[in-house]
Design a protein around this motif. Structure first.
Motif, PDB file in Angstrom:
ATOM      1  N   VAL A  16      37.862  40.265  49.049  1.00  0.00           N
ATOM      2  CA  VAL A  16      36.804  39.667  48.233  1.00  0.00           C
ATOM      3  C   VAL A  16      36.977  38.159  48.211  1.00  0.00           C
ATOM      4  O   VAL A  16      38.083  37.656  47.974  1.00  0.00           O
ATOM      5  CB  VAL A  16      36.863  40.231  46.792  1.00  0.00           C
ATOM      6  N   VAL A  17      35.902  37.427  48.435  1.00  0.00           N
ATOM      7  CA  VAL A  17      35.932  35.968  48.374  1.00  0.00           C
ATOM      8  C   VAL A  17      36.120  35.541  46.915  1.00  0.00           C
ATOM      9  O   VAL A  17      35.335  35.923  46.039  1.00  0.00           O
ATOM     10  CB  VAL A  17      34.627  35.359  48.947  1.00  0.00           C
ATOM     11  N   VAL A  18      37.171  34.733  46.654  1.00  0.00           N
ATOM     12  CA  VAL A  18      37.439  34.318  45.273  1.00  0.00           C
ATOM     13  C   VAL A  18      37.468  32.805  45.092  1.00  0.00           C
ATOM     14  O   VAL A  18      37.486  32.321  43.954  1.00  0.00           O
ATOM     15  CB  VAL A  18      38.769  34.922  44.761  1.00  0.00           C
ATOM     16  N   ALA A  19      37.484  32.041  46.173  1.00  0.00           N
ATOM     17  CA  ALA A  19      37.433  30.580  46.067  1.00  0.00           C
ATOM     18  C   ALA A  19      36.980  30.032  47.407  1.00  0.00           C
ATOM     19  O   ALA A  19      37.224  30.644  48.460  1.00  0.00           O
ATOM     20  CB  ALA A  19      38.789  29.990  45.685  1.00  0.00           C
ATOM     21  N   GLU A  64      30.471  35.174  38.372  1.00  0.00           N
ATOM     22  CA  GLU A  64      30.658  34.287  37.229  1.00  0.00           C
ATOM     23  C   GLU A  64      32.046  34.435  36.641  1.00  0.00           C
ATOM     24  O   GLU A  64      32.721  33.452  36.319  1.00  0.00           O
ATOM     25  CB  GLU A  64      29.597  34.567  36.152  1.00  0.00           C
ATOM     26  N   GLU A  65      32.483  35.684  36.492  1.00  0.00           N
ATOM     27  CA  GLU A  65      33.822  35.893  35.926  1.00  0.00           C
ATOM     28  C   GLU A  65      34.908  35.413  36.884  1.00  0.00           C
ATOM     29  O   GLU A  65      35.899  34.803  36.459  1.00  0.00           O
ATOM     30  CB  GLU A  65      34.042  37.366  35.595  1.00  0.00           C
ATOM     31  N   LEU A  66      34.727  35.655  38.193  1.00  0.00           N
ATOM     32  CA  LEU A  66      35.715  35.178  39.161  1.00  0.00           C
ATOM     33  C   LEU A  66      35.847  33.668  39.102  1.00  0.00           C
ATOM     34  O   LEU A  66      36.949  33.120  39.212  1.00  0.00           O
ATOM     35  CB  LEU A  66      35.320  35.614  40.578  1.00  0.00           C
ATOM     36  N   GLU A 110      41.457  30.702  37.244  1.00  0.00           N
ATOM     37  CA  GLU A 110      42.121  29.716  38.092  1.00  0.00           C
ATOM     38  C   GLU A 110      42.833  30.403  39.244  1.00  0.00           C
ATOM     39  O   GLU A 110      43.334  31.524  39.111  1.00  0.00           O
ATOM     40  CB  GLU A 110      43.133  28.908  37.271  1.00  0.00           C
ATOM     41  N   VAL A 111      42.866  29.716  40.371  1.00  0.00           N
ATOM     42  CA  VAL A 111      43.644  30.207  41.507  1.00  0.00           C
ATOM     43  C   VAL A 111      45.119  30.061  41.155  1.00  0.00           C
ATOM     44  O   VAL A 111      45.555  28.994  40.705  1.00  0.00           O
ATOM     45  CB  VAL A 111      43.302  29.409  42.782  1.00  0.00           C
ATOM     46  N   PRO A 112      45.923  31.103  41.329  1.00  0.00           N
ATOM     47  CA  PRO A 112      47.336  31.020  40.947  1.00  0.00           C
ATOM     48  C   PRO A 112      48.113  30.037  41.814  1.00  0.00           C
ATOM     49  O   PRO A 112      47.730  29.743  42.947  1.00  0.00           O
ATOM     50  CB  PRO A 112      47.843  32.449  41.146  1.00  0.00           C
ATOM     51  N   ALA A 113      49.207  29.549  41.296  1.00  0.00           N
ATOM     52  CA  ALA A 113      50.036  28.588  42.024  1.00  0.00           C
ATOM     53  C   ALA A 113      50.856  29.259  43.125  1.00  0.00           C
ATOM     54  O   ALA A 113      51.284  28.598  44.080  1.00  0.00           O
ATOM     55  CB  ALA A 113      50.976  27.861  41.059  1.00  0.00           C
ATOM     56  N   ASP A 114      51.089  30.543  42.997  1.00  0.00           N
ATOM     57  CA  ASP A 114      51.798  31.276  44.035  1.00  0.00           C
ATOM     58  C   ASP A 114      51.293  32.718  44.045  1.00  0.00           C
ATOM     59  O   ASP A 114      50.535  33.136  43.161  1.00  0.00           O
ATOM     60  CB  ASP A 114      53.314  31.217  43.859  1.00  0.00           C
ATOM     61  N   ASP A 151      48.293  38.757  39.306  1.00  0.00           N
ATOM     62  CA  ASP A 151      47.843  37.670  38.443  1.00  0.00           C
ATOM     63  C   ASP A 151      46.445  37.967  37.911  1.00  0.00           C
ATOM     64  O   ASP A 151      45.790  38.934  38.309  1.00  0.00           O
ATOM     65  CB  ASP A 151      47.854  36.352  39.213  1.00  0.00           C
ATOM     66  N   ALA A 152      45.956  37.095  37.014  1.00  0.00           N
ATOM     67  CA  ALA A 152      44.682  37.335  36.333  1.00  0.00           C
ATOM     68  C   ALA A 152      43.509  37.373  37.308  1.00  0.00           C
ATOM     69  O   ALA A 152      42.594  38.207  37.172  1.00  0.00           O
ATOM     70  CB  ALA A 152      44.452  36.258  35.268  1.00  0.00           C
ATOM     71  N   LEU A 153      43.490  36.475  38.297  1.00  0.00           N
ATOM     72  CA  LEU A 153      42.397  36.476  39.260  1.00  0.00           C
ATOM     73  C   LEU A 153      42.408  37.753  40.090  1.00  0.00           C
ATOM     74  O   LEU A 153      41.371  38.396  40.285  1.00  0.00           O
ATOM     75  CB  LEU A 153      42.513  35.256  40.175  1.00  0.00           C
ATOM     76  N   GLY A 154      43.589  38.153  40.550  1.00  0.00           N
ATOM     77  CA  GLY A 154      43.686  39.382  41.321  1.00  0.00           C
ATOM     78  C   GLY A 154      43.272  40.596  40.518  1.00  0.00           C
ATOM     79  O   GLY A 154      42.591  41.490  41.028  1.00  0.00           O
ATOM     80  N   GLN A 155      43.655  40.627  39.239  1.00  0.00           N
ATOM     81  CA  GLN A 155      43.277  41.752  38.389  1.00  0.00           C
ATOM     82  C   GLN A 155      41.774  41.799  38.173  1.00  0.00           C
ATOM     83  O   GLN A 155      41.165  42.882  38.125  1.00  0.00           O
ATOM     84  CB  GLN A 155      43.997  41.667  37.048  1.00  0.00           C
ATOM     85  N   ALA A 156      41.159  40.619  38.057  1.00  0.00           N
ATOM     86  CA  ALA A 156      39.704  40.578  37.908  1.00  0.00           C
ATOM     87  C   ALA A 156      39.017  41.167  39.130  1.00  0.00           C
ATOM     88  O   ALA A 156      38.014  41.887  39.017  1.00  0.00           O
ATOM     89  CB  ALA A 156      39.248  39.133  37.679  1.00  0.00           C
ATOM     90  N   VAL A 157      39.554  40.879  40.306  1.00  0.00           N
ATOM     91  CA  VAL A 157      38.998  41.451  41.536  1.00  0.00           C
ATOM     92  C   VAL A 157      39.139  42.967  41.521  1.00  0.00           C
ATOM     93  O   VAL A 157      38.184  43.702  41.813  1.00  0.00           O
ATOM     94  CB  VAL A 157      39.694  40.856  42.777  1.00  0.00           C
ATOM     95  N   VAL A 158      40.310  43.444  41.170  1.00  0.00           N
ATOM     96  CA  VAL A 158      40.556  44.889  41.114  1.00  0.00           C
ATOM     97  C   VAL A 158      39.606  45.558  40.120  1.00  0.00           C
ATOM     98  O   VAL A 158      39.107  46.667  40.364  1.00  0.00           O
ATOM     99  CB  VAL A 158      42.023  45.164  40.725  1.00  0.00           C
ATOM    100  N   ASP A 159      39.312  44.867  39.038  1.00  0.00           N
ATOM    101  CA  ASP A 159      38.433  45.422  38.000  1.00  0.00           C
ATOM    102  C   ASP A 159      36.951  45.311  38.352  1.00  0.00           C
ATOM    103  O   ASP A 159      36.095  45.756  37.581  1.00  0.00           O
ATOM    104  CB  ASP A 159      38.682  44.717  36.667  1.00  0.00           C
TER     105      ASP A 159
END
Length: 446
Positions: free
Chosen positions: A123-126, A17-19, A23-27, A4-12
């Protein structure tokens, strides 16, 4: 296995701020067991975990005020996942139902699925709105597997005495997924010189070994103590060897093959003994005469090499070895145990315990103080990871099967969101000073 987009942002490598903008994904994608399968192995001789560990998307739970969502870059396999996946000695869904009785937030754990796994780096994301401790989005962390009830008064003395649960075994939302949910009190800083998979390999086994051998709650090992370690190149054994050597003790390792003999020596064992020398092939630990015979043979070898019987015997093997452990420990010595991978019913001659005033110490996991002390040693390079193999998340069933059949050494890692091995190292200078040979000993030995 779409990210998902959040996970991809972490990988990148996105910053805080960007994290925060994602949004946290629904699943999310994870490996899990399902309560519909709890009877699948009844009457089956080979309870193959590859048949019970499922892969797919699971619902994302709401975060409690004191919880953190971690994007899991890597995880590691422990034997407790084998127990979960074979539904023995009882289905872990019973643990989830028991936990759910505590209240609103705990009730989330009682699901028809359980995401398993008790080691993670990520990585802490939320974060819940009650999180303290200076944590922020983007922090690189490892997770202590000790899930403690901070409202139990006993926690102020020792959280293990208060009935700490094993995260990802006695709780839900464990490490084998793109995300995991943990209390903020379970977070530790990731050692900066380690890759994601190397860092994930450490917390459960290293913390358990630290409490068993070093802590005031364990055997209280002293400099010069002779320590016999069963399974010296296994996940728990290999950390035990390092703590003994690091603390000025004399590690005597028992292993099961010639290849593991050399690995145990490279790890730091002063004495290495192959179980075949002891006549333990096929032994179930339940014949008093044979136990004594093996114990005498083992004691003779140890005395010939180091001049005395073991001060401490480190036993997580259980039924097959425990009687020998009690017999071979020196008078007034200590047997410390944290598990029973070969069976829970231990048989030993009690005369050798009471008449020679030996002690048996039960040890389970580690409290947060012990985990932090242990992590500090890892951060300084005094204790090295024991990672021997790495699998992608989609192959978790194969990784767990490796541990189930005891065809591994050290720890088996799992890449979750991390796209490849070797990522996450933020202090290459320290890594170079410690040395690749030390940090990758188990990878090179397999």
């Amino acid at each position: 296995m779409n990210v998902d987009a959040l996970g991809q942002a972490v990988v990148d490598g996105a910053g805080p701020e960007e994290l925060a903008r994602h949004e946290v994904p629904a699943d999310y994608y994870a490996s899990y067991i399902h309560q519909d399968d709890v009877d699948m192995f009844r009457g089956v001789a080979d309870k193959d975990v590859r048949k019970s560990l499922r892969l797919g998307r699971v619902p994302m739970p709401e975060l409690a005020p004191d919880e953190v969502l971690v994007a899991v870059m890597a995880a590691a396999v422990n034997f407790n996942t084998v127990w979960s996946a074979i539904f023995e000695p009882l289905p872990t869904f019973q643990f989830l139902k028991h936990l759910a009785r505590r209240g609103k937030w705990e009730s989330r754990h009682d699901q028809p699925h359980q995401v398993v796994g008790s080691d993670a780096a990520g990585v802490v994301v939320a974060m819940g709105d009650g999180v303290r401790g200076g944590w922020k989005l983007g922090d690189h962390v490892v997770v202590s597997p000790s899930y403690a009830d901070d409202q139990d008064p006993l926690v102020q003395d020792d959280s293990i005495k208060a009935g700490t649960l094993a995260w990802g075994f006695e709780t839900n939302f464990g490490s084998f997924g793109h995300y995991c949910v943990v209390r903020s009190s379970m977070l530790m800083r990731k050692p900066a010189h380690l890759s994601w998979e190397e860092a994930a390999a450490n917390p459960l086994c290293a913390g358990t070994a630290y409490r068993m051998l070093v802590s005031d709650h364990g055997a209280r090992m002293k400099q010069g103590d002779v320590v016999l370690l069963w399974g010296a190149t296994g996940g728990l054994g290999a950390y035990g060897v390092q703590f003994v050597k690091n603390g000025g003790g004399i590690p005597v390792g028992v292993v099961s093959s010639p290849a593991k003999e050399q690995l145990a020596r490279d790890l730091g064992c002063d004495v290495v003994i192959n179980r075949e020398e002891l006549g333990m092939a096929g032994y179930d630990g339940l014949d008093p005469g044979r136990t004594m015979e093996i114990g005498r043979r083992l004691g003779k070898i140890i005395r010939s090499q180091v001049g005395q019987d073991p001060d401490i015997v480190y036993d997580y093997v259980g039924q097959k070895t425990f009687g020998v452990s009690v017999f071979v420990a020196k008078a007034a010595g200590t047997v410390v145990t944290c598990g029973s991978s070969t069976g829970y019913q231990h048989q030993f001659d009690n005369r050798y315990l009471w008449m020679r005033v030996k002690r048996i110490i039960g040890s389970h996991g580690a409290n947060m103080r012990e985990q932090l002390d242990c992590n500090r040693l890892i951060e300084r390079g005094r204790i090295a990871p024991t990672l021997s193999a790495v699998y992608p998340l989609a192959e978790v069933p194969e990784a767990v099967r490796l541990v189930q059949t005891n065809t591994h050494t050290g720890k088996v890692g799992v890449l979750c969101l991390a796209p490849s091995e070797g990522l996450g190292i933020t202090d290459p200078v320290l890594r170079e000073r410690i040395g690749e040979d030390r940090l990758t000993l188990f990878r090179r030995a397999t």
